[in-house]
Every structure is written in structure tokens, then in C-alpha cells.
Write a protein that holds these residues in place. Sequence first.
Motif, mmCIF file in Angstrom:
data_model
loop_
_atom_site.group_PDB
_atom_site.id
_atom_site.type_symbol
_atom_site.label_atom_id
_atom_site.label_comp_id
_atom_site.label_asym_id
_atom_site.label_seq_id
_atom_site.Cartn_x
_atom_site.Cartn_y
_atom_site.Cartn_z
ATOM 1 N N UNK A 325 58.867 58.613 47.793
ATOM 2 C CA UNK A 325 59.748 58.476 48.942
ATOM 3 C C UNK A 325 59.062 57.931 50.169
ATOM 4 N N UNK A 326 57.829 57.456 50.013
ATOM 5 C CA UNK A 326 57.081 56.909 51.145
ATOM 6 C C UNK A 326 57.392 55.422 51.304
ATOM 7 N N UNK A 327 57.353 54.943 52.535
ATOM 8 C CA UNK A 327 57.573 53.528 52.820
ATOM 9 C C UNK A 327 56.255 52.771 52.662
ATOM 10 N N UNK A 328 56.245 51.808 51.744
ATOM 11 C CA UNK A 328 55.033 51.021 51.481
ATOM 12 C C UNK A 328 55.435 49.562 51.302
ATOM 13 N N UNK A 329 54.457 48.668 51.441
ATOM 14 C CA UNK A 329 54.709 47.270 51.121
ATOM 15 C C UNK A 329 54.821 47.111 49.614
ATOM 16 N N UNK A 330 55.640 46.152 49.181
ATOM 17 C CA UNK A 330 55.866 45.994 47.746
ATOM 18 C C UNK A 330 54.570 45.678 47.018
ATOM 19 N N UNK A 331 53.762 44.752 47.555
ATOM 20 C CA UNK A 331 52.449 44.477 46.970
ATOM 21 C C UNK A 331 52.416 43.254 46.080
ATOM 22 N N UNK A 332 51.400 43.201 45.228
ATOM 23 C CA UNK A 332 51.079 42.003 44.453
ATOM 24 C C UNK A 332 52.069 41.764 43.316
ATOM 25 N N UNK A 333 52.416 40.479 43.099
ATOM 26 C CA UNK A 333 53.276 40.086 41.975
ATOM 27 C C UNK A 333 52.651 38.967 41.143
ATOM 28 N N UNK A 334 51.520 38.416 41.591
ATOM 29 C CA UNK A 334 50.883 37.318 40.850
ATOM 30 C C UNK A 334 49.434 37.204 41.279
ATOM 31 N N UNK A 335 48.612 36.678 40.392
ATOM 32 C CA UNK A 335 47.209 36.479 40.718
ATOM 33 C C UNK A 335 46.576 35.478 39.788
ATOM 34 N N UNK A 336 45.454 34.952 40.204
ATOM 35 C CA UNK A 336 44.751 33.989 39.358
ATOM 36 C C UNK A 336 43.475 33.529 40.025
ATOM 37 N N UNK A 337 42.907 32.478 39.474
ATOM 38 C CA UNK A 337 41.671 31.955 40.030
ATOM 39 C C UNK A 337 40.985 31.008 39.067
ATOM 40 N N UNK A 338 39.771 30.652 39.442
ATOM 41 C CA UNK A 338 38.982 29.698 38.648
ATOM 42 C C UNK A 338 38.090 30.456 37.670
ATOM 43 N N UNK A 339 38.147 30.029 36.407
ATOM 44 C CA UNK A 339 37.347 30.657 35.355
ATOM 45 C C UNK A 339 36.699 29.530 34.539
ATOM 46 N N UNK A 340 35.461 29.228 34.835
ATOM 47 C CA UNK A 340 34.784 28.064 34.224
ATOM 48 C C UNK A 340 33.983 28.424 32.980
ATOM 49 N N UNK A 341 34.079 29.663 32.510
ATOM 50 C CA UNK A 341 33.218 30.077 31.394
ATOM 51 C C UNK A 341 33.967 30.345 30.088
ATOM 52 N N UNK A 342 35.298 30.464 30.116
ATOM 53 C CA UNK A 342 36.003 30.887 28.916
ATOM 54 C C UNK A 342 35.960 29.854 27.797
ATOM 55 N N UNK A 343 36.229 28.584 28.117
ATOM 56 C CA UNK A 343 36.220 27.552 27.080
ATOM 57 C C UNK A 343 34.796 27.347 26.561
ATOM 58 N N UNK A 344 33.822 27.581 27.413
ATOM 59 C CA UNK A 344 32.413 27.422 27.042
ATOM 60 C C UNK A 344 32.044 28.298 25.861
ATOM 61 N N UNK A 345 32.727 29.411 25.692
ATOM 62 C CA UNK A 345 32.456 30.301 24.564
ATOM 63 C C UNK A 345 32.644 29.584 23.234
ATOM 64 N N UNK A 346 33.575 28.631 23.202
ATOM 65 C CA UNK A 346 33.874 27.913 21.962
ATOM 66 C C UNK A 346 33.044 26.631 21.808
ATOM 67 N N UNK A 347 32.803 25.938 22.921
ATOM 68 C CA UNK A 347 32.204 24.599 22.853
ATOM 69 C C UNK A 347 30.722 24.569 23.211
ATOM 70 N N UNK A 348 30.265 25.611 23.929
ATOM 71 C CA UNK A 348 28.892 25.588 24.406
ATOM 72 C C UNK A 348 28.728 24.785 25.671
#
Length: 492
Positions: A325-348
Motif C-alpha cells: 500500500x506504499x506509493x512508489x515509482x513503477x520502476x524498470x521495464x527494460x534493460x540492455x547494453x553492450x556485450x562483446x564477449x558472448x559470440x567470442x565463446x563460439x568463434x574465438x
Amino acid sequence: MAKQKKQPRPKAETPKGFRDYFGAEVVERQAMLRKIAEVYHRYGFDPLETSAVETVEALGKFLPDVDRPNEGVFAFEEDDKWLALRYDMTAPLARVAAQFRNDLPAPYRRYTQGPVWRNEKPGPGRFRQFYQCDADTVGAPSVAADAEICAMLSDCLEAVGIERGDYVVRVNNRKVLNGVMEVAGLSGDDKEAERGIVLRAIDKLDRLGEQGVRDLLGEGRKDESGDFTRGAGISPENAETIIAFVQATAGDNETTLANLDRLTEGSEVGMQGVSELRQIADLLAAQGYGPDRIIIDPSVVRGLGYYTGPVYEAELTFDVQNEKGQTVQFGSVAGGGRYDDLVKRFTGQEVPATGVSIGVDRLLAALRATGKIKGEDAGPVIVTVMDRDRMADYQAMVATLRNAGIRAEVYLGNPKNFGNQLKYADKRRSPVAVIQGSDEAARGVVQLKDLVLGAKLAQDASLEEWKSQPAQSEVATGDLVTEVQAIIARHQ
């Protein structure tokens, strides 16, 4: 011969942590995802549907933002190989980018929508299956790709009905944080535990306040229940650097960036991160996205263990009532960013990538909280059955309505009790019931019952008004479509 034991009936129940979605919920989700997909498509992103099942090896040995590495997935073994339901949309994209790298354009821009599964402890509003809606660019090293994702995220929020002023997209950079950590004496492998505590402390700024964060940066914090959380144990001087970092956000992006310039002085990686944030701010400003929609905000740290550069989060800023019952801001609905290492796991080889994920259920909840959607879906027009042997006539009537674009159905239950047909129409939230017996058919007319008006009269009207039957009218069969359209339009 022993009597065979009768098998018990299965219990009709939803598995723990899962739920079913009915009618309006599904329609509203589909409508929202369609609007988001239109924005993604307008930005030049192509749709991609990947398998719901991946090899555990391809998914990787971690989940973002959880404390149980290599856990939290629904896995099974087949032909000596472990498979699992995908836990997000990014790991499958990394596999696709590596597997089809010779066929896909570079950079590769894709969007995807669908369910993901996490074998985690369920809780209020937290389910083991939920929807994600992602867009990513793979193979673009320039921060122009990050700026584009932020602009697109802003457009998506407005496309689904979140008004400007009710949201903000906050942008930070992992490199800036690394630089501040270096200035504060927290760089190096031997400081990994302390850095983790600092990250978690910063992420709790809104909940604990400045003093609570200071306590966690120092020796630790005791909460109201008496539980003690160990702190990072850094010096007051270095703690001041961290506090100044999370409070560096000003009313305009340029002042914020100037504050970060000062805080990262002496750290090469930190200054590089500030430079990237400045480029993002300039690129967004050139497109008309100012700090009223997208701001540089160093307090965004969620997921920074997963990302390698810029990181962004969309936050809804209007107030709602929480479970207490407290008044709060709704908050986060989306997020992301740069990830330069994930594909490297497969290709080197390092393959730059950046992207965003929209929390579908969270955004739907926000639209309901603002009244943009109501959690209700108007049902079909119901053509009732007065004479069993005239079913062909009723089917022809409903076909006429459908061909005019009106959602309609013939009642296919037992037509013996006409009252049950109207009860069915009410349960289906039908706006209109079409009634035609042999007498009406002979005269070339139908009776139209305005069920929305009828329900209102049943609540508010006097006996005389109710008896006058203003909710029911007789119209020529040739005017069926026009009159039904008029009734529906009155209640939209």
C-alpha cells in the motif's frame, strides 16, 4: 487374480511458478508486441525465431544477474548431450551469429519475441516462464549502435502508450565504473569480492539511501530486523569517490559528463568510457532525444557484470501502490547494453554486440496501471438459435457479420433454454445478441439486444425504463451489419 488398482485421476493444477493466460491478457500482449515489432521493423531490424531448446554448452555456464552460475535452467539429457530451455534471447542469438556468420549480413540486426524459462524460486509476480522482447545489433563496434538502441527503446515506450514525462531511459558505461573502481583502489583480481559488494550497494541506493550505501561500502550494515550485511571495507576517502560517482547525475547530460571526467581522471579505461557516453549523448541529441527522454546516469549498475560497455535501462517514473500500500515509482521495464564477449565463446574472435530486452509482463502491468489497457476484451456478437432446423440461416447471418469485419459466432450449445444463451453471451462479454425466430424471419427482420446497455439499465434504470426495453430493437435483416456496427461503436 488380484484386482488391478484403479489409476487416480490427474489433479488439474498449474505447475508451481507457471500460470495460464486467458482472453484479454493474450490479446493485449499480442497488440503491444505488434506495436513494438513495428518500431523494430521501422529501424531496419529483421525478425528471428530461434529454437526454445539449446544445448547447455551453447547457453553458457551462467545466467545474467543471478547468484547460481550454471543453475536456473530446465535441462534434460539426450544422446549423452545436455539440452535446456533457453533462459533468455541473447545466448541463442550468439549461437546463431556464430553458426550462420558466413550467411548473415554484417552487422546483423534482429528482433525476437517469445517465452523464456528459468528454473528459479517463484514468488509474487515472479514466474518461471515469461515473455521477452529483444532487439540486438551484432557486428557493430561503434557506440552509434548503442545510441540507436536507446532511441528505439524510447520510441517503443511511446508507441505502446507510455507518455513522454512518464519514463526515462538511463545510460551508463561499464568502462566508467571500472575507471572509478580503479581510482578508488578497487582494481585487480584480488579485489573482485569487494567490487561485487560495491556493485550491489550502488544498486540499492534508491531503497537504502545514501547512508545505507555508505555503510555497505564501509564495514557493513545492520537492517531493522537486526540482520548484518558485511560491507566492502574500503576507506572513507575511496567511499566518497563511489558516492560522488552515483550522485554525478545532473539536470543535463553535459554537466553529468563533466562530473564523470573529474571522477575518472587518471584512469584510461574510465576516460574512454566517459568519451563513449559523450558520443552517445551527442548522437541522441542530433536526433532530438534530449535528457527529457534519455539521460546519462551513473547509478545504473544492474547487469554490469554481464556487459562490457554502455548499459541502459528504461524506467517508468509515475507513482503506483505496491503490495504494502506504499506509493512508489513503477520502476524498470527494460534493460540492455553492450556485450562483446558472448559470440567470442563460439568463434574465438571478439564480435561486438549490443541490444535491449523489454520485460513484456512488466510493461503490460504498467499500461494497466495507467489505464491504457483495461484487462478486458470485448466478446463476439452472439447470433442466438431460436429454431434448430434453421441453423443454416443463422450460419449465413454470422458469415455476413464476419465478412463485414465484425467478430461474431453462432451459439453452439443446447439452444433449448434461451435464457442460457443470453447468460453465455454475458459471460463472453458480448456487445450484441442477434435474435430471429420464425416470425421475424417471415417478416424479414431481426431483434438486436444491446447487452452493454441492458446490463447498465439492470443496475440503474427504473422499472418503467426497464420494461420499455430500450436495449432491444427490431431492424430489417438487410440493415443487420449497419445497426450492429452502430451499437458496437456506441460502447467503444
